[in-house]
Design a protein around this motif. Structure first.
Motif, PDB file in Angstrom:
ATOM      1  N   SER A 191       0.927  -1.182  -0.001  1.00 40.79           N
ATOM      2  CA  SER A 191       0.003   0.042   0.017  1.00 40.79           C
ATOM      3  C   SER A 191       0.735   1.354  -0.004  1.00 40.79           C
ATOM      4  O   SER A 191       1.833   1.326   0.747  1.00 40.79           O
ATOM      5  N   PHE A 192       0.338   2.218  -0.812  1.00 37.80           N
ATOM      6  CA  PHE A 192       1.043   3.563  -0.673  1.00 37.80           C
ATOM      7  C   PHE A 192       0.210   4.491  -1.075  1.00 37.80           C
ATOM      8  O   PHE A 192      -0.916   4.344  -1.858  1.00 37.80           O
ATOM      9  N   LYS A 193       0.481   5.862  -0.717  1.00 43.18           N
ATOM     10  CA  LYS A 193      -0.664   7.002  -0.651  1.00 43.18           C
ATOM     11  C   LYS A 193      -0.391   7.418  -2.197  1.00 43.18           C
ATOM     12  O   LYS A 193       0.413   7.452  -2.865  1.00 43.18           O
ATOM     13  N   LEU A 194      -1.700   7.940  -2.714  1.00 42.07           N
ATOM     14  CA  LEU A 194      -1.671   8.361  -3.907  1.00 42.07           C
ATOM     15  C   LEU A 194      -1.647   9.864  -3.854  1.00 42.07           C
ATOM     16  O   LEU A 194      -2.310  10.429  -2.979  1.00 42.07           O
ATOM     17  N   PRO A 195      -1.047  10.823  -4.808  1.00 35.72           N
ATOM     18  CA  PRO A 195      -0.403  10.286  -6.067  1.00 35.72           C
ATOM     19  C   PRO A 195       0.931   9.477  -5.738  1.00 35.72           C
ATOM     20  O   PRO A 195       1.558   9.720  -4.659  1.00 35.72           O
ATOM     21  N   THR A 196       1.469   8.702  -6.594  1.00 34.93           N
ATOM     22  CA  THR A 196       2.655   8.071  -6.374  1.00 34.93           C
ATOM     23  C   THR A 196       3.416   7.938  -7.731  1.00 34.93           C
ATOM     24  O   THR A 196       2.890   7.790  -8.888  1.00 34.93           O
ATOM     25  N   LYS A 197       5.102   7.901  -7.672  1.00 33.26           N
ATOM     26  CA  LYS A 197       5.704   7.649  -8.684  1.00 33.26           C
ATOM     27  C   LYS A 197       5.711   6.209  -9.222  1.00 33.26           C
ATOM     28  O   LYS A 197       6.300   6.127 -10.470  1.00 33.26           O
ATOM     29  N   LEU A 198       5.167   5.150  -8.816  1.00 31.31           N
ATOM     30  CA  LEU A 198       5.035   3.906  -9.245  1.00 31.31           C
ATOM     31  C   LEU A 198       3.931   3.918 -10.240  1.00 31.31           C
ATOM     32  O   LEU A 198       4.050   2.804 -10.954  1.00 31.31           O
ATOM     33  N   TRP A 199       2.949   4.754 -10.358  1.00 32.42           N
ATOM     34  CA  TRP A 199       1.943   4.702 -11.296  1.00 32.42           C
ATOM     35  C   TRP A 199       1.929   5.865 -12.362  1.00 32.42           C
ATOM     36  O   TRP A 199       2.229   6.795 -12.135  1.00 32.42           O
TER      37      TRP A 199
ATOM     38  N   ARG B 155       1.014   8.864 -14.161  1.00 30.65           N
ATOM     39  CA  ARG B 155       0.616  10.122 -13.860  1.00 30.65           C
ATOM     40  C   ARG B 155       0.126   9.965 -12.399  1.00 30.65           C
ATOM     41  O   ARG B 155      -0.970  10.698 -12.060  1.00 30.65           O
ATOM     42  N   GLY B 156       0.858   9.296 -11.795  1.00 32.20           N
ATOM     43  CA  GLY B 156       0.753   9.250 -10.105  1.00 32.20           C
ATOM     44  C   GLY B 156      -0.456   8.332  -9.791  1.00 32.20           C
ATOM     45  O   GLY B 156      -0.558   8.383  -8.551  1.00 32.20           O
ATOM     46  N   GLY B 157      -1.191   7.954 -11.022  1.00 35.20           N
ATOM     47  CA  GLY B 157      -2.256   7.056 -10.587  1.00 35.20           C
ATOM     48  C   GLY B 157      -3.522   7.814 -10.588  1.00 35.20           C
ATOM     49  O   GLY B 157      -4.608   7.424 -10.131  1.00 35.20           O
ATOM     50  N   MET B 158      -3.590   9.234 -10.504  1.00 40.67           N
ATOM     51  CA  MET B 158      -4.468   9.765 -10.289  1.00 40.67           C
ATOM     52  C   MET B 158      -5.755   9.945 -11.092  1.00 40.67           C
ATOM     53  O   MET B 158      -6.928  10.000 -11.092  1.00 40.67           O
ATOM     54  N   ALA B 159      -5.298   9.467 -12.746  1.00 37.65           N
ATOM     55  CA  ALA B 159      -6.349   9.203 -13.711  1.00 37.65           C
ATOM     56  C   ALA B 159      -7.225   8.099 -13.233  1.00 37.65           C
ATOM     57  O   ALA B 159      -8.443   8.049 -13.616  1.00 37.65           O
ATOM     58  N   ARG B 160      -6.679   7.253 -12.341  1.00 34.39           N
ATOM     59  CA  ARG B 160      -7.541   6.067 -12.142  1.00 34.39           C
ATOM     60  C   ARG B 160      -8.717   6.411 -11.319  1.00 34.39           C
ATOM     61  O   ARG B 160      -9.793   5.882 -11.125  1.00 34.39           O
TER      62      ARG B 160
END
Length: 319
Positions: free
Chosen positions: A123-131, A133-138
């Motif tokens: 588990s990691f907080k969004l936004p994240t460099k792992l995904w 665009r930070g995973g925010m589009a999800r």
């Protein structure tokens, strides 16, 4: 302590049966959802003669799941409810049909008994460099399925955003139109807003949660029915849904969350998912931290020798 293995599978009946057989033991229970889009009979044949602790869901009970879709979450929640209905406390361990244990059953049990209140999930907080665009589009954009096939969907931002008018979005829109899918839903007229009563977290889908945590998760969903409704539009929702709830539940007790116990090899960028392990990967597996109890993915039609080698290896490693 009871161990409840929740298995989501859609292929390889013999391999799924082999996985279950390797994990069979005292106070160990199995709940197997075979995707409702595939024929159940081959799995019924493969599981013929299995003990009563193995619950292969019937046609009426099982769920159809689509890649990255809320249906994966619904299938998982169904398995969690079945496990809780037994009133046997312990751990609920989510696995795919292509997982396999790296340790002996006793070592797995000892691992969970050492920290019986700890939940194991990435588990990691969004936004994240792992995904991307930070995973925010999800969580900010809307997902529309074009079919039930893997990755066959489009992700569209709300109309009143700058990103909606970017070339890549327009191409996705055109792709949908070419498939005869008219995506002009009224929901695109409003921005998506992640529920304000918790923060978004992400991580891989596969985890091990205590039954006490599962009870709290299900109670949370009863109290917040809008949370699931919101996530009907989330792409790869299974990598956000429970992670956000669990981190919310233990926001003041971070020691109750520890890293995942299932290893996957994402090192090859050409793959859209983890690569299948082969016998040549045995040294890599032997070098893993002993806190990795399981790994994915395996395919015994490609390489059954790696599974045979793991069966011999599991009794040699110390946890």
């Amino acid at each position: 302590m009871n161990l409840h293995y929740l298995i989501l599978a859609h292929t390889q009946p013999a391999q799924v049966r082999r996985l279950v057989d390797r994990l069979l033991g005292p106070n160990t229970y199995f709940y197997v959802n075979i995707d409702a889009s595939v024929e159940l009979q081959p799995f019924i044949e493969a599981f013929r003669g299995s003990p009563p602790e193995v619950n292969l869901l019937s046609d009426r009970e099982r769920y159809a799941t689509s890649w990255g879709d809320i249906s994966l979450v619904d299938a998982t929640l169904n398995l969690l409810r079945l496990a809780l209905a037994t009133d046997k406390d312990g751990y609920c361990i989510l696995m795919s049909g292509q997982d396999y244990p790296l340790r002996s059953n006793q070592r797995i049990r000892n691992f969970f008994q050492q920290r019986p209140t700890t939940n194991y999930l990435e588990s990691f907080k969004l936004p994240t460099k792992l995904w991307c665009r930070g995973g925010m589009a999800r969580i900010n954009d809307y997902k529309f399925n074009l079919s039930g096939q893997r990755e066959d969907c489009v992700v569209i931002p709300p109309i009143f955003t700058r990103r909606f008018f970017r070339l890549g979005v327009l191409k996705r829109w055109t792709k949908a139109l070419a498939r005869g899918k008219l995506i002009a839903h009224r929901k695109l007229l409003r921005r998506r807003k992640f529920p304000a009563y918790l923060e978004p977290y992400g991580g891989e889908h596969w985890w091990a949660l205590t039954t006490d945590t599962v009870k709290d998760v299900l109670a949370f969903l009863i109290d917040h029915p809008d949370y699931r409704i919101y996530h009907e539009d989330t792409v790869l929702v299974e990598e956000i849904f429970l992670h956000s709830i669990v981190n919310h539940l233990y926001r003041d007790r971070p020691e109750r969350i520890a890293p995942k116990v299932t290893y996957a090899n994402w090192n090859e960028e050409s793959e859209s998912g983890p690569v299948n392990f082969r016998l040549q990967d045995l040294d890599l597996i032997k070098g893993l931290s002993p806190s990795f109890l399981f790994a994915r993915k395996f395919d015994q039609t490609e390489d059954a020798e790696i599974l045979n080698a793991l069966d011999a290896y599991r009794g040699e490693v110390s946890v």
